[in-house]
Design an enzyme around this catalytic site. Structure first.
Site, PDB file in Angstrom:
ATOM      1  N   PHE A  12       0.641  -1.216   0.029  1.00 48.60           N
ATOM      2  CA  PHE A  12       0.017   0.074  -0.075  1.00 48.60           C
ATOM      3  C   PHE A  12       0.678   1.425   0.057  1.00 48.60           C
ATOM      4  CE2 PHE A  12      -2.270   2.529   3.363  1.00 48.60           C
ATOM      5  CZ  PHE A  12      -2.785   3.451   2.646  1.00 48.60           C
ATOM      6  N   ASP A  32       9.760  -7.190  -3.154  1.00 42.75           N
ATOM      7  CA  ASP A  32       8.331  -7.582  -2.498  1.00 42.75           C
ATOM      8  C   ASP A  32       8.241  -9.215  -2.626  1.00 42.75           C
ATOM      9  OD1 ASP A  32       5.871  -5.435  -1.689  1.00 42.75           O
ATOM     10  OD2 ASP A  32       5.529  -7.700  -1.721  1.00 42.75           O
ATOM     11  N   THR A  36       1.335  -9.691   0.954  1.00 40.84           N
ATOM     12  CA  THR A  36      -0.020  -8.766   0.889  1.00 40.84           C
ATOM     13  C   THR A  36       0.296  -7.757  -0.268  1.00 40.84           C
ATOM     14  OG1 THR A  36       1.122  -7.491   2.542  1.00 40.84           O
ATOM     15  CG2 THR A  36      -0.691  -8.748   3.304  1.00 40.84           C
ATOM     16  N   GLY A  37       1.324  -7.416  -0.915  1.00 41.52           N
ATOM     17  CA  GLY A  37       1.669  -6.669  -2.123  1.00 41.52           C
ATOM     18  C   GLY A  37       0.840  -6.997  -3.178  1.00 41.52           C
ATOM     19  N   ASP A  57      11.558 -12.565  -0.513  1.00 43.99           N
ATOM     20  CA  ASP A  57      11.247 -12.076   0.736  1.00 43.99           C
ATOM     21  C   ASP A  57      12.327 -11.590   1.413  1.00 43.99           C
ATOM     22  OD1 ASP A  57       9.173 -13.753   2.781  1.00 43.99           O
ATOM     23  OD2 ASP A  57      10.803 -12.517   3.587  1.00 43.99           O
ATOM     24  N   TYR A 145       3.275  -6.758  17.740  1.00 46.91           N
ATOM     25  CA  TYR A 145       3.494  -5.863  16.526  1.00 46.91           C
ATOM     26  C   TYR A 145       4.260  -4.609  17.140  1.00 46.91           C
ATOM     27  CZ  TYR A 145       2.768  -2.267  13.197  1.00 46.91           C
ATOM     28  OH  TYR A 145       3.133  -1.263  12.129  1.00 46.91           O
ATOM     29  N   LYS A 149       8.206  -3.755  16.227  1.00 45.35           N
ATOM     30  CA  LYS A 149       8.604  -2.429  15.641  1.00 45.35           C
ATOM     31  C   LYS A 149       9.757  -1.827  16.650  1.00 45.35           C
ATOM     32  CE  LYS A 149       6.719  -1.997  11.497  1.00 45.35           C
ATOM     33  NZ  LYS A 149       7.476  -1.786  10.352  1.00 45.35           N
ATOM     34  N   ASN A 174      -2.112   6.327  11.731  1.00 42.86           N
ATOM     35  CA  ASN A 174      -2.937   5.730  10.950  1.00 42.86           C
ATOM     36  C   ASN A 174      -3.040   6.089   9.555  1.00 42.86           C
ATOM     37  OD1 ASN A 174      -3.679   5.101  13.725  1.00 42.86           O
ATOM     38  ND2 ASN A 174      -4.873   3.661  12.866  1.00 42.86           N
ATOM     39  N   GLY A 274      -5.181  -6.081  22.519  1.00 41.21           N
ATOM     40  CA  GLY A 274      -3.909  -5.140  22.141  1.00 41.21           C
ATOM     41  C   GLY A 274      -4.181  -3.832  21.449  1.00 41.21           C
TER      42      GLY A 274
HETATM   43  C1  UD2 Z   1      -2.693   1.117  12.637  1.00 40.36           C
HETATM   44  C2  UD2 Z   1      -1.820   0.210  11.737  1.00 40.36           C
HETATM   45  C3  UD2 Z   1      -0.354  -0.049  12.218  1.00 40.36           C
HETATM   46  C4  UD2 Z   1       0.290   0.912  12.969  1.00 40.36           C
HETATM   47  C5  UD2 Z   1      -0.664   1.911  13.715  1.00 40.36           C
HETATM   48  C6  UD2 Z   1       0.107   2.999  14.299  1.00 40.36           C
HETATM   49  C7  UD2 Z   1      -3.055  -0.882  10.007  1.00 40.36           C
HETATM   50  C8  UD2 Z   1      -3.732  -2.137   9.632  1.00 40.36           C
HETATM   51  N1  UD2 Z   1      -2.647  -0.881  11.283  1.00 40.36           N
HETATM   52  O1  UD2 Z   1      -2.869   0.096  13.876  1.00 40.36           O
HETATM   53  O2  UD2 Z   1       0.313  -0.796  11.328  1.00 40.36           O
HETATM   54  O3  UD2 Z   1       0.950   1.633  11.934  1.00 40.36           O
HETATM   55  O4  UD2 Z   1      -2.009   2.202  13.252  1.00 40.36           O
HETATM   56  O5  UD2 Z   1      -0.603   3.652  15.234  1.00 40.36           O
HETATM   57  O6  UD2 Z   1      -2.983  -0.273   9.052  1.00 40.36           O
HETATM   58  N2  UD2 Z   1     -11.407  -1.241  14.032  1.00 40.36           N
HETATM   59  C9  UD2 Z   1     -12.983  -1.339  14.030  1.00 40.36           C
HETATM   60  N3  UD2 Z   1     -13.403  -2.276  13.199  1.00 40.36           N
HETATM   61  C10 UD2 Z   1     -12.932  -2.941  12.446  1.00 40.36           C
HETATM   62  C11 UD2 Z   1     -11.137  -2.674  12.292  1.00 40.36           C
HETATM   63  C12 UD2 Z   1     -10.689  -1.922  13.088  1.00 40.36           C
HETATM   64  O7  UD2 Z   1     -13.423  -0.727  14.954  1.00 40.36           O
HETATM   65  O8  UD2 Z   1     -13.323  -3.518  11.437  1.00 40.36           O
HETATM   66  C13 UD2 Z   1     -10.744  -0.417  15.150  1.00 40.36           C
HETATM   67  C14 UD2 Z   1      -9.678  -1.007  15.837  1.00 40.36           C
HETATM   68  O9  UD2 Z   1     -10.261  -1.781  16.827  1.00 40.36           O
HETATM   69  C15 UD2 Z   1      -9.021   0.155  16.250  1.00 40.36           C
HETATM   70  C16 UD2 Z   1      -9.056   1.240  15.075  1.00 40.36           C
HETATM   71  O10 UD2 Z   1     -10.262   0.698  14.362  1.00 40.36           O
HETATM   72  O11 UD2 Z   1      -9.443   0.741  17.530  1.00 40.36           O
HETATM   73  C17 UD2 Z   1      -7.790   1.304  14.196  1.00 40.36           C
HETATM   74  O12 UD2 Z   1      -7.591  -0.379  13.668  1.00 40.36           O
HETATM   75  P1  UD2 Z   1      -6.633  -0.538  12.541  1.00 40.36           P
HETATM   76  O13 UD2 Z   1      -6.236  -2.007  12.572  1.00 40.36           O
HETATM   77  O14 UD2 Z   1      -6.962   0.096  11.322  1.00 40.36           O
HETATM   78  O15 UD2 Z   1      -5.308   0.226  13.203  1.00 40.36           O
HETATM   79  P2  UD2 Z   1      -4.283   0.196  14.487  1.00 40.36           P
HETATM   80  O16 UD2 Z   1      -4.590   1.487  15.010  1.00 40.36           O
HETATM   81  O17 UD2 Z   1      -4.567  -0.984  15.355  1.00 40.36           O
END
Ligand code: UD2
Length: 316
Positions: A12, A32, A36-37, A57, A145, A149, A174, A274
């Site tokens: 992405f 890549d 997922t790419g 990889d 995760y 990092k 995000n 988490g």
């Molecule tokens: C995102 C990134 C991660 C990292 C982080 C930085 C993704 C997948 N993850 O983690 O790589 O960079 O940000 O802080 O891009 N949620 C819902 N419903 C759904 C899916 C998610 O409510 O169907 C909620 C989830 O529980 C969380 C929020 O949305 O509270 C964000 O979730 P996420 O997976 O998009 O991203 P995050 O913050 O875990």
């Protein structure tokens, strides 16, 4: 800028970065493994004679044999980026994010790369005691995760100290935008947009009051490029965050109105293991060192992302 390496080039963010670097005149090698790419993401890059794709990889022991050149900058984006997947399969995430980073750093050391820009994450802060969180805040991993990092960051710093590589650590908040996949392990915005377009329920996890600083992918790419160019960024760790804080529930409503969907309803699922409560980043260091400020508002970014989803399939 002359010759650069991008790991995770078909992903992405990586694929947008490749397009941007090529537009700046760089010669780009991309790696890549296509876990997922997607090849589609590289459609325009593959038509450019200044782009070379290595399908492999980053964990492979053959990395050094396959990548024989010297690069001015290595942009290291290849990683498993899902908090959820890390809770389910921590070993997979460790292998990709920690062992993979070590292998990329070995490549940087042996091939004399000047600078390595690591795409890290705001997840490293956990639930900070005050907001917005700045780069000096203590690290407190809430998921495997986040731990992976932090390890990757520490290896980068150690390689900077031991071998003179210029490390730059970017903690992305995000990120959203076109080309984000929409599996259960993807970013929440692509999941919500896909659900709204298919008239499915919008799945808000927990009470939906958790907040995030969403940042549009073009802004992240610009910040990443600036981090590779700015002298002042050498050895620094910098937040790359959006400027608007919004709750997951508000974002669900914003998606419904951007899609023009009236029949989808919002349903609540259990809170995710988490998960962070609030992830809001201070941008003053990025402003000071990179002269960076996000340009795309959440409204505009959402509109562009919805348009992309209407034209393309965002398969997992
Ligand atoms: C995102 C990134 C991660 C990292 C982080 C930085 C993704 C997948 N993850 O983690 O790589 O960079 O940000 O802080 O891009 N949620 C819902 N419903 C759904 C899916 C998610 O409510 O169907 C909620 C989830 O529980 C969380 C929020 O949305 O509270 C964000 O979730 P996420 O997976 O998009 O991203 P995050 O913050 O875990």
């Amino acid at each position: 800028m002359t010759s650069v390496l991008v790991t995770g080039c078909a992903g992405f963010i990586g694929s947008h970065l490749v397009d941007f670097l090529l537009s700046k005149g760089a010669t780009v090698t991309g790696i890549d493994n296509f876990r997922t790419g997607k090849r589609n993401n590289l459609a325009s890059a593959l038509a450019n004679p200044r782009f070379v794709l290595l399908e492999m990889d980053i964990c492979d022991s053959s990395l050094l044999q396959r990548v024989a050149e010297t690069y001015d900058t290595i942009f290291h984006l290849a990683a498993v980026s899902s908090v959820k997947l890390s809770v389910e399969n921590p070993a997979l995430v460790h292998r990709n994010n920690v062992d993979g980073t070590l292998n990329v750093l070995e490549l940087a050391r042996i091939r004399d790369a000047k600078r390595v820009v690591l795409s890290s994450s705001a997840a490293v802060y956990g639930n900070p005691s005050s907001l917005p969180v700045n780069e000096e805040s203590p690290l407190n991993p809430q998921s495997p995760y986040a731990a992976s990092k932090i390890s990757a960051e520490e290896y980068l710093v150690a390689y900077g100290n031991s071998y003179g590589i210029e490390p730059v650590i970017l903690r992305y908040f995000n990120v959203y935008g076109p080309r984000q996949t929409c599996s259960e392990y993807s970013g929440v915005l692509s999941i919500f947009i896909n659900q709204a377009l298919n008239s499915e329920p919008i799945t808000v996890e927990g009470d939906g009051k958790q907040t995030r600083n969403f940042i549009y992918v073009d802004d992240v790419v610009r910040a990443t490029y600036l981090a590779s160019e700015a002298n002042r960024a050498r050895g620094e760790t910098i937040n790359i965050s959006g400027s608007e804080a919004i709750s997951v529930l508000q974002v669900a409503q914003a998606v419904l109105s951007a899609v023009g969907q009236t029949s989808s309803r919002i349903v609540h699922l259990p809170e995710r293991k988490g998960d962070l409560r609030d992830s809001i980043g201070s941008m003053s260091k990025a402003r000071r060192l990179l002269r960076f400020k996000p340009q795309v508002s959440l409204n505009d970014g959402l509109r562009r992302t919805v348009e992309w989803h209407q034209l393309e399939s965002c398969s997992p």
